[in-house]
Design a protein around this motif. Sequence first.
Motif, mmCIF file in Angstrom:
data_model
loop_
_atom_site.group_PDB
_atom_site.id
_atom_site.type_symbol
_atom_site.label_atom_id
_atom_site.label_comp_id
_atom_site.label_asym_id
_atom_site.label_seq_id
_atom_site.Cartn_x
_atom_site.Cartn_y
_atom_site.Cartn_z
ATOM 1 N N LEU A 93 0.820 -1.199 0.000
ATOM 2 C CA LEU A 93 0.000 0.000 0.000
ATOM 3 C C LEU A 93 0.862 1.261 0.000
ATOM 4 N N SER A 94 1.938 1.249 0.760
ATOM 5 C CA SER A 94 2.812 2.409 0.823
ATOM 6 C C SER A 94 4.251 1.920 0.787
ATOM 7 N N SER A 95 4.819 1.845 -0.405
ATOM 8 C CA SER A 95 6.163 1.304 -0.575
ATOM 9 C C SER A 95 7.195 2.244 0.007
ATOM 10 N N MET A 96 8.420 1.740 0.164
ATOM 11 C CA MET A 96 9.502 2.562 0.687
ATOM 12 C C MET A 96 9.752 3.764 -0.216
ATOM 13 N N GLU A 97 9.631 3.578 -1.532
ATOM 14 C CA GLU A 97 9.840 4.683 -2.468
ATOM 15 C C GLU A 97 8.828 5.801 -2.222
ATOM 16 N N THR A 98 7.552 5.412 -2.115
ATOM 17 C CA THR A 98 6.493 6.406 -1.912
ATOM 18 C C THR A 98 6.647 7.100 -0.577
ATOM 19 N N TYR A 188 -2.858 10.150 8.528
ATOM 20 C CA TYR A 188 -2.171 9.163 7.702
ATOM 21 C C TYR A 188 -3.172 8.565 6.714
ATOM 22 N N VAL A 189 -2.870 8.694 5.421
ATOM 23 C CA VAL A 189 -3.771 8.245 4.362
ATOM 24 C C VAL A 189 -3.166 7.028 3.657
ATOM 25 N N GLU A 190 -4.000 6.051 3.337
ATOM 26 C CA GLU A 190 -3.570 4.888 2.556
ATOM 27 C C GLU A 190 -4.282 4.891 1.205
ATOM 28 N N THR A 191 -3.530 4.682 0.143
ATOM 29 C CA THR A 191 -4.147 4.475 -1.169
ATOM 30 C C THR A 191 -4.344 2.972 -1.323
ATOM 31 N N VAL A 192 -5.585 2.527 -1.202
ATOM 32 C CA VAL A 192 -5.841 1.084 -1.198
ATOM 33 C C VAL A 192 -6.057 0.522 -2.595
ATOM 34 N N ALA A 193 -6.492 1.362 -3.538
ATOM 35 C CA ALA A 193 -6.754 0.857 -4.889
ATOM 36 C C ALA A 193 -6.809 1.998 -5.888
ATOM 37 N N THR A 194 -6.585 1.659 -7.141
ATOM 38 C CA THR A 194 -6.785 2.578 -8.257
ATOM 39 C C THR A 194 -7.600 1.841 -9.299
ATOM 40 N N GLY A 195 -8.539 2.540 -9.915
ATOM 41 C CA GLY A 195 -9.388 1.867 -10.880
ATOM 42 C C GLY A 195 -9.768 2.738 -12.060
ATOM 43 N N LEU A 196 -10.504 2.121 -12.981
ATOM 44 C CA LEU A 196 -11.069 2.848 -14.120
ATOM 45 C C LEU A 196 -12.409 3.417 -13.699
ATOM 46 N N PHE A 197 -12.523 4.737 -13.776
ATOM 47 C CA PHE A 197 -13.753 5.409 -13.380
ATOM 48 C C PHE A 197 -14.445 5.922 -14.643
ATOM 49 N N ARG A 198 -15.702 5.519 -14.818
ATOM 50 C CA ARG A 198 -16.419 5.828 -16.064
ATOM 51 C C ARG A 198 -17.155 7.157 -15.960
ATOM 52 N N LEU A 199 -17.008 7.965 -17.004
ATOM 53 C CA LEU A 199 -17.730 9.232 -17.120
ATOM 54 C C LEU A 199 -18.700 9.153 -18.291
ATOM 55 N N GLN A 200 -19.849 9.750 -18.110
ATOM 56 C CA GLN A 200 -20.833 9.845 -19.193
ATOM 57 C C GLN A 200 -21.574 11.156 -19.027
ATOM 58 N N GLY A 201 -21.595 11.943 -20.083
ATOM 59 C CA GLY A 201 -22.212 13.263 -19.979
ATOM 60 C C GLY A 201 -21.487 14.132 -18.966
ATOM 61 N N TYR A 202 -20.190 13.934 -18.862
ATOM 62 C CA TYR A 202 -19.339 14.652 -17.912
ATOM 63 C C TYR A 202 -19.699 14.368 -16.450
ATOM 64 N N LYS A 203 -20.471 13.314 -16.209
ATOM 65 C CA LYS A 203 -20.838 12.918 -14.846
ATOM 66 C C LYS A 203 -20.266 11.543 -14.526
ATOM 67 N N GLY A 204 -19.882 11.355 -13.272
ATOM 68 C CA GLY A 204 -19.323 10.086 -12.858
ATOM 69 C C GLY A 204 -20.364 8.990 -12.792
ATOM 70 N N LYS A 205 -20.015 7.820 -13.325
ATOM 71 C CA LYS A 205 -20.916 6.667 -13.301
ATOM 72 C C LYS A 205 -20.376 5.514 -12.460
ATOM 73 N N GLY A 206 -19.216 5.719 -11.873
ATOM 74 C CA GLY A 206 -18.666 4.695 -11.000
ATOM 75 C C GLY A 206 -17.511 3.915 -11.611
ATOM 76 N N PHE A 207 -16.910 3.060 -10.775
ATOM 77 C CA PHE A 207 -15.776 2.247 -11.210
ATOM 78 C C PHE A 207 -16.246 1.063 -12.049
ATOM 79 N N VAL A 208 -15.461 0.744 -13.063
ATOM 80 C CA VAL A 208 -15.747 -0.443 -13.874
ATOM 81 C C VAL A 208 -14.684 -1.519 -13.676
ATOM 82 N N ASP A 209 -13.490 -1.116 -13.234
ATOM 83 C CA ASP A 209 -12.416 -2.049 -12.888
ATOM 84 C C ASP A 209 -11.585 -1.429 -11.783
ATOM 85 N N VAL A 210 -11.058 -2.286 -10.892
ATOM 86 C CA VAL A 210 -10.251 -1.795 -9.770
ATOM 87 C C VAL A 210 -9.065 -2.723 -9.569
ATOM 88 N N ILE A 211 -7.889 -2.137 -9.274
ATOM 89 C CA ILE A 211 -6.699 -2.918 -8.942
ATOM 90 C C ILE A 211 -6.235 -2.514 -7.548
#
Length: 336
Positions: A93-98, A188-211
Motif C-alpha cells: 500500500l505504501s512502498s519505501m519509495e512512496t 495518515y492516508v492509505e491508497t488502497v486501490a486505483t481503478g477505471l472510473f467511467r464518465l458519461q455526460g461529464y458525470k461520474g458513473k462509478g468504477f468499472v475495474d479496480v486494482i
Amino acid sequence: MEIPMGNNAEEYPPTVIEILRSLYFSEDPLTSVELKEQLDKRGFSIDDRTVRYHLSNLEKEGLITRFGRKGVMLTVEGSEEARAIFVFDRIGLSSMETEMLIMKSDLDPCSNKGKVIVNITSVPEELKDEALSLLAEVSESNVIVSPLVAVLPQGKRIWNYRVPEGRCAILCLSSANYDVALRRCGVYVETVATGLFRLQGYKGKGFVDVISHSGTTLSPGELLIRGGFTDVMSAVRTGKGCVTAAIKTFPSFMYEKVVEAIKDCKNDNISGLFELGYLMPPKYQMSIKDRTRGYMLIFGGANYLAPLVECGITDALSIASGLYDIEDMRLPKEIQ
C-alpha cells in the motif's frame, strides 16, 4: 531448457547492498563519507577505504557515476539493478519509495510553495509542441490533480530518472500530494486501490475495474494507462470515457480534520478530489477493515499524461517518481 535461478541480492555482499540502497533512495550524489555514515546507522562498521573500494567496483560494473567531490549517483543501469534488488521493499500500500517521497516533500498547498511529488513521461523532442498542445486541452478539464507541468531537457536527472537522449521529460502532479498535505495535518492516508472510473455526460458513473495496491510493485494507474484501458481524451472532449481514480482511506474519527485540511489547501493548482466520506460505503470496500474507515476518491494525476500514451506520442510513464519545485511549474500554454 533449464534456466538457472538466482537472486540479484545474492550477487553482492551486504555492505554493497546497503550502499546501493542509500544511493537508490537519495535525490543527490553521496560522498564516501556520507555513505559510511549511513552504513554506520544501519549497523555496518567499515572504514572509508572499504567504501571507496566498493564504489570503485560498482563504477567498473557501470552501476554508478562520479560527480567529482559531490559524490556518486546510480547510472540508469544501476537504478535498474537496484529496483530488482529491492523489489520486495517496493511492494504494498505504501512502498519505501512512496514513503521516501512523501517524507521529503515540503509542499505547502496554502502558499503553493515547496517540492511536489510528480509523475513523469518523456516524448521525442520533435513531438514536444504536439504534446504540449494536447496537454493544454487536458489542463482545462477536472479529471486531473493540477494543470501545472514542467518540461526537462535530455540528460536532466530527477530522483532515479534520467531524461533519455533525444527526448524531453514532462512532469505533472501526482495524487500522492494529497497524502503529503494530510500528513502535515497529522492524518495518515492509505491508497488502497486505483481503478477505471467511467464518465458519461461529464458525470461520474462509478468504477468499472479496480486494482488493489496490496501485493504489487507496479502502479495500477500506470498499468491501466499503458495497457490501453483509458480514454481520457474522449472524456475531456465528449464527456464520455474511462479515466483513472484512486481510493484513499483514513481513520474515520479524523474525518473533520480531513475536511478542514482539504478546505485549507483548495486552490487553482491542486484539485481532483471528487468524493469524500466519513465511512466507506460497501461498494468501495476492499477488506473488512474498510468498514470503519473514512474515504476519498481522487482522479489520478497521470490522467494528465494519459492522452500522450493514447495518441501514440509516447509509451513511457512513471508514476510518483520524483520531487520537483511547484513554483517552477507552469500551464502548458505558457511553456515555449
